[in-house]
Enzyme design. Structure first.
Site, PDB file in Angstrom:
ATOM      1  N   ASP A  99       0.434 -35.912  43.542  1.00 38.41           N
ATOM      2  CA  ASP A  99      -0.677 -36.178  42.613  1.00 38.41           C
ATOM      3  C   ASP A  99      -0.582 -37.626  42.126  1.00 38.41           C
ATOM      4  O   ASP A  99       0.473 -38.066  41.677  1.00 38.41           O
ATOM      5  CB  ASP A  99      -0.585 -35.202  41.434  1.00 38.41           C
ATOM      6  CG  ASP A  99      -1.839 -35.184  40.568  1.00 38.41           C
ATOM      7  OD1 ASP A  99      -2.389 -36.274  40.284  1.00 38.41           O
ATOM      8  OD2 ASP A  99      -2.270 -34.092  40.164  1.00 38.41           O
ATOM      9  N   HIS A 123      -4.321 -34.885  43.790  1.00 38.16           N
ATOM     10  CA  HIS A 123      -4.793 -34.362  42.520  1.00 38.16           C
ATOM     11  C   HIS A 123      -5.844 -33.278  42.751  1.00 38.16           C
ATOM     12  O   HIS A 123      -6.958 -33.560  43.152  1.00 38.16           O
ATOM     13  CB  HIS A 123      -5.367 -35.488  41.667  1.00 38.16           C
ATOM     14  CG  HIS A 123      -5.777 -35.024  40.307  1.00 38.16           C
ATOM     15  ND1 HIS A 123      -4.893 -34.402  39.449  1.00 38.16           N
ATOM     16  CD2 HIS A 123      -6.966 -35.055  39.666  1.00 38.16           C
ATOM     17  CE1 HIS A 123      -5.526 -34.076  38.341  1.00 38.16           C
ATOM     18  NE2 HIS A 123      -6.775 -34.459  38.448  1.00 38.16           N
ATOM     19  N   SER A 153      -6.932 -29.828  36.617  1.00 39.85           N
ATOM     20  CA  SER A 153      -7.015 -31.105  35.908  1.00 39.85           C
ATOM     21  C   SER A 153      -7.403 -30.843  34.445  1.00 39.85           C
ATOM     22  O   SER A 153      -6.726 -30.073  33.771  1.00 39.85           O
ATOM     23  CB  SER A 153      -8.010 -32.034  36.610  1.00 39.85           C
ATOM     24  OG  SER A 153      -7.868 -33.346  36.150  1.00 39.85           O
TER      25      SER A 153
END
Ligand SMILES: *[C@@H]1O[C@H](CO)[C@@H](O)[C@H](O)[C@H]1NC(C)=O
Ligand SMILES: *[C@@H]1O[C@H](CO)[C@@H](O)[C@H](O)[C@H]1NC(C)=O
Ligand SMILES: *[C@@H]1O[C@H](CO)[C@@H](O)[C@H](O)[C@H]1NC(C)=O
Ligand SMILES: *[C@@H]1O[C@H](CO)[C@@H](O)[C@H](O)[C@H]1NC(C)=O
Ligand SMILES: *[C@@H]1O[C@H](CO)[C@@H](O)[C@H](O)[C@H]1NC(C)=O
Ligand SMILES: *[C@@H]1O[C@H](CO)[C@@H](O)[C@H](O)[C@H]1NC(C)=O
Ligand SMILES: [Ca+2]
Length: 580
Positions: free
Chosen positions: A446, A492, A202
């Site tokens: 995601d 994610h 991320s």
């Protein structure tokens, strides 16, 4: 004192190396004696009085999706430094493995969201492979302070130093200092090779790219679901809200959740294996018509308000029962289509079908008994604080905001942050020339960073690095040192409870070490099912641009499929500049 001085020289250190132990060497005096010397990073002064060192034994970690369970000993060393001429303070933390377990490796780690570190949670990921591991506070006034609270000096005045620290500088400094500290601590000679790695997901994935695009400190970078193409990425969080506002329909969460569940059900078999995992969202785009879901019933029990605790606070929801409406499908389809300006030119793209509609969550207004707009907090803060330069973490209103407004906000973000946060420079010549390797992965479901975002950057790198080559030749050349893996079913930066049978690549650092240190170039990515009844089962992930397909004997093959590859490509013609 004499002893400490002597220890400072490399030759003496090397001869002592075998005698090192956490019991004898994990203390302030020894830590002070092995601090990086002044010439390691010109412009920085280490505050020697700030050094702390303490040993920990039989620490156990379990349940982390980024590395396997383990028990280990380590030395926790922290210190502060400042930039000469600037009255600042940056804190760094390093965990060093027990000398008997040290394998001449160093690992840098990054953060998530607006944090530049992940607490100390990422450091075991290095220790368990015999690597010293580091993190930084970015100069944000403490390890748990974030970038946003450091960003403004006053309303309308950006603290640019902190933007550059967050953008790339702090991780770089922590890495250079950490490598020197590690070599000194373990008595390595200047000539001895210390293998150096980066791992993050991320924002941490973006930070990994920020390093590969500028420096040659790492032999291997593992970048998951990078929050790069920052100007687009952050505004994109508001796109779902503006779709709802523009179409005048605010779907009950149960309706959107059912659309996602039914999409998973419909697209699961397209990959050749009915296992609850949509391993081919591209085939889902090509062959599934979301309009067929109109009329499907949905039914969700009431939910009590929660004040936070483990997750973000959520307001109470009444029981929701009904059928998926034409409006609900229209909203979902427009979200999946991605942002176009009012002239129809494409400004960005969206999540893959089968991802949950996190940005689109509405809020129940008990007074009116209606579902109402619930602006994305990430998107709202980005606009209010980082674009409009107001010291607040939410945008007061989305009234009057259109698709053109969003496109304009992306332009503004590009103007302000192209050279520090955007992080999409596709020229990796220097990194490659230094022998660097990259493992880049991204969950195919995601719901926070579009999977196609990673594909776009990878294709930009291919075109910039190998111009004029055939696709096959360029892919083969690129895959020798930079590989992209789309992780079927994953959300994610982790596995996905809605598609629990999808394997997640938990052993990336082991794979990278084998690639860098033993020359074993991966052909598929090692992964493990981390949820559900198949927990523990091994799985392999296909390297882009090949895609998984299960054949009649139930075996996964990594196939090439032109029509599917095309669904990942977008012409961002709302902008005149190339968007990598
Ligand atoms: C490492 O040391 C720092 C400074 O004393 C401290 O803040 C941090 O909590 C320590 N980490 C662990 C795991 O004890
Ligand atoms: C921003 O607001 C917070 C409180 O919400 C305050 O603590 C901080 O000092 C303010 N920062 C600036 C630069 O005004
Ligand atoms: C979607 O599926 C998940 C897991 O299978 C389930 O927990 C959830 O309740 C479903 N959502 C709806 C709205 O039925
Ligand atoms: C800065 O902006 C915020 C948000 O608009 C506002 O609440 C605050 O009062 C402003 N601070 C000053 C000192 O004007
Ligand atoms: C691959 O994953 C399996 C578990 O799925 C694990 O046992 C094995 O050690 C991993 N291989 C590497 C190279 O890490
Ligand atoms: C399925 O794939 C496996 C592995 O590539 C192969 O050995 C087998 O022949 C294939 N079976 C069929 C029916 O295509
Ligand atoms: Ca499947």
């Amino acid at each position: 004192m004499r002893l400490i001085k002597l220890i400072g020289t490399q030759a003496v250190l090397a001869s002592l190396a075998n005698g090192l132990s956490l019991q004898n060497n994990c203390n302030k005096a020894y830590a002070k004696s092995v601090l990086p010397s002044d010439d390691v990073y010109p412009g920085i002064t280490i505050d020697t009085s700030s050094v702390t060192a303490s040993a920990f034994y039989k620490t156990s970690v379990s349940g982390d999706v980024m590395f396997p369970d383990a028990v280990f000993d380590y030395c926790n060393i922290t210190f502060a430094y400042s930039h000469n001429g600037r009255d600042d303070q940056v804190l760094v933390t390093y965990w060093l493995p027990a000398p008997s377990k040290f394998k001449k490796r160093f690992l840098s780690t990054g953060g998530g969201g607006l944090a530049i570190n992940s607490g100390q949670g990422s450091l075991p990921g290095g220790i368990i492979y015999g690597a010293a591991a580091g993190l930084t506070d970015g100069g944000f006034g403490g390890f748990s302070n974030t970038f946003d609270t450091n960003f403004l000096l006053a309303n309308d005045t950006i603290n640019w130093q902190q933007v550059y620290m967050f953008g790339y500088q702090a991780i770089h400094e922590m890495t250079v200092l950490g490598k020197a500290l590690t070599k000194n601590f373990f008595g390595m000679t200047a000539k001895e090779k210390l293998y150096s790695y980066y791992q993050g997901c991320s924002e941490g994935g973006r930070e990994g790219w920020s390093q590969a695009q500028r420096y040659t400190e790492f032999d291997g970078v593992i970048a998951g679901a990078p929050a790069f193409r920052y100007a687009h990425q952050q505004v994109n969080h508001l796109y779902s809200n503006i779709v709802e506002q523009t179409l005048g329909y605010y779907p009950p969460p149960c309706e959107l959740s059912t659309i996602a569940n039914e999409t998973i059900k419909a697209c699961d078999p397209l990959d050749g294996k009915t296992d609850g995992v949509v391993s081919r969202t591209d085939l889902c785009k090509l062959h599934f018509d979301i309009n067929t879901l109109v009329g499907t019933t949905y039914n969700c029990a009431a939910v009590k308000a929660s004040t936070g605790g483990m997750g973000p606070p959520s307001s109470a929801q009444p029981a929701q029962k009904g059928t998926i409406s034409a409006n609900g499908v229209k909203v979902a389809a427009k979200i999946l289509d991605g942002l176009r300006d009012l002239d129809g030119r494409r400004a960005y793209f969206s999540y893959q079908p089968a991802a949950t509609f996190d940005d689109a969550q509405t809020k129940y207004d008990s007074t009116s008994g209606k579902w109402i707009l619930n602006p994305s907090s990430l998107g709202g803060e980005w606009v209010e604080r980082f674009l409009l330069l107001q010291n607040a973490s939410t945008l007061p209103t989305l009234d009057g905001v259109t698709y053109d407004t969003l496109t304009g906000w992306i332009e503004l973000g590009l103007q302000l942050y192209y050279d520090n946060l955007q992080t999409t420079n596709p020229d990796l010549t220097t990194f490659q020339a230094a022998g660097g390797k990259i493992l880049h992965y991204h969950g195919e479901s995601d719901s926070s960073i579009p999977t196609a975002s990673s594909v776009r950057y990878r294709e930009s790198v291919r075109e910039i690095m190998y111009p004029g080559m055939s696709d096959d030749a360029a892919n083969a050349a690129l895959n020798k040192w930079y590989q992209l893996y789309l992780v079927p079913g994953a959300g994610h930066c982790g596995p996905n409870t809605l598609q629990p049978n999808g394997p997640f690549p938990q052993t990336n650092l082991a794979v990278m070490i084998d690639w860098v240190e033993n020359g074993n170039t991966p052909t598929t990515l090692n992964a493990t099912v981390l949820l559900g009844s198949n927990k523990g089962k091994n799985g392999q992930i296909c390297a882009w641009p090949s895609r998984p397909l299960w054949n009649k004997s139930g075996k996964m093959e990594c196939v090439s499929d032109e029509a599917s590859i095309k669904t990942w490509q977008y012409d961002l013609d709302a902008f005149k500049l190339p968007i990598y």
